[in-house]
Enzyme design. Structure first.
Site, PDB file in Angstrom:
ATOM      1  CD  GLU A  34      -2.471   1.276   2.758  1.00  0.00           C
ATOM      2  OE1 GLU A  34      -3.494   1.964   2.862  1.00  0.00           O
ATOM      3  OE2 GLU A  34      -1.990   0.616   3.703  1.00  0.00           O
TER       4      GLU A  34
ATOM      5  CE  LYS B 122      -7.485   1.635   4.091  1.00  0.00           C
ATOM      6  NZ  LYS B 122      -6.136   1.976   4.596  1.00  0.00           N
TER       7      LYS B 122
ATOM      8  CB  CYS C 193      -4.426  -1.184   4.594  1.00  0.00           C
ATOM      9  SG  CYS C 193      -3.392  -1.282   6.086  1.00  0.00           S
TER      10      CYS C 193
END
Length: 292
Positions: free
Chosen positions: A42, A115, A152
């Site tokens: 990431e 995200k 993540c």
């Protein structure tokens, strides 16, 4: 279809060109080992600046169009014939996102994921920088098969993995930046929890899974965080196929047999026996099923 999946574990500096060049070198190394799908960590473009809240770090974001380094990875994907899910800090109008663009093996863009779950705590002040993603979870039809990618914090949520699997994803990928928790956050060592959560997603969805983390101690304006690596690849039963240590830069490689996974998935019945009509509580924050 059988092919090789690669996961890259690397450390980052504060210099974009150094990080990009290193990442490209790792992709070349992975391709040299036969990989057809390569996952980088990431936000590999810089140190993890989200340790602190500073207005000036918004300048690190760039639009997807005419991006300063994505075009170079498009050319690399085409040259090497590899699929590249690429994490980057995206600017879109006045919004900012922690995003991933999926590059197919011909270098073309298959789409964008932003995200969805944004953490906010000591050492991980992402809500200051990132808008919540508005794309929804996605499964991308790539040259090697259907690939889903979270980012993540998404990796802790079973709903993320299931949503991607329901759209056809047979490989789940998670680029990440995770490490030591500050004392004010309890100083917990989440390394094994981190792996176990994702292995559970692989098992529950009968999917292959890869996670790419960074390594090293990064200091941003006097705040330090040590990233624990431990990147890994597991198969559709949760068996680890390849795993990195906590400190080394490396390329992990594992064979992926999608046909084997399909046969197993169909026979095990996880998707046959689902009861979506009973899952209304999942659509609420308080667990109370909505009433008309």
């Amino acid at each position: 279809m059988t092919f090789k999946l690669a996961v890259v574990q690397m450390g980052m500096s504060s210099d974009l060109e150094t990080n990009v060049s290193q990442a490209m070198a790792f992709v070349r190394e992975a391709a040299g080992l036969g990989a057809k799908l390569v996952l980088l960590p990431e936000l590999f473009e810089n140190l993890y600046w989200c340790q602190v809240q500073r207005e000036e770090y918004f300048a690190l974001a760039h639009p997807l169009e005419a991006h300063p380094f994505i075009g170079r990875f498009e050319a690399l994907a085409k040259e090497l014939g590899v699929v590249l899910p690429l994490s980057f800090f995206e600017k879109a109008g006045h919004a900012h996102y922690n995003s991933l663009v999926m590059l197919d093996a011909n270098g073309g863009q298959l789409g964008l994921y932003r995200k969805s779950h944004i953490p906010d705590g000591p050492g991980y002040s992402e809500k200051y920088y990132f808008n919540p993603g508005d794309t929804g979870f996605k499964a991308f039809s790539t040259r090697v098969g259907m690939v889903g990618a979270g980012i993540c914090w998404d990796q802790w949520y079973p709903e993320s993995a299931r949503a991607m699997a329901l759209q056809g994803a047979e490989i789940l990928l998670y680029p990440t930046a995770i490490g030591s928790e500050p004392a004010e956050a309890g100083g917990v060592d989440s390394r094994l929890m981190w792996q176990r959560a994702m292995i559970g997603h692989a098992v529950s969805n009968s999917c292959y899974l890869g996670a790419a983390n960074r390594i090293g101690t990064e200091t941003v304006e006097g705040n330090s965080q040590t990233y624990y690596g431990s990147s890994f690849i597991c198969d559709f039963t949760g068996e680890k196929l390849s795993e990195a240590g906590t400190t080394e830069e490396t390329v992990l490689i594992a064979d992926v047999d999608l046909e084997r996974a399909r046969v197993f998935r169909a026979g095990f019945g996880f998707f046959r026996d689902r009861r979506p009509e009973l899952y209304g509580a999942l659509l609420t924050l308080d667990g109370k099923t909505r009433r008309g």
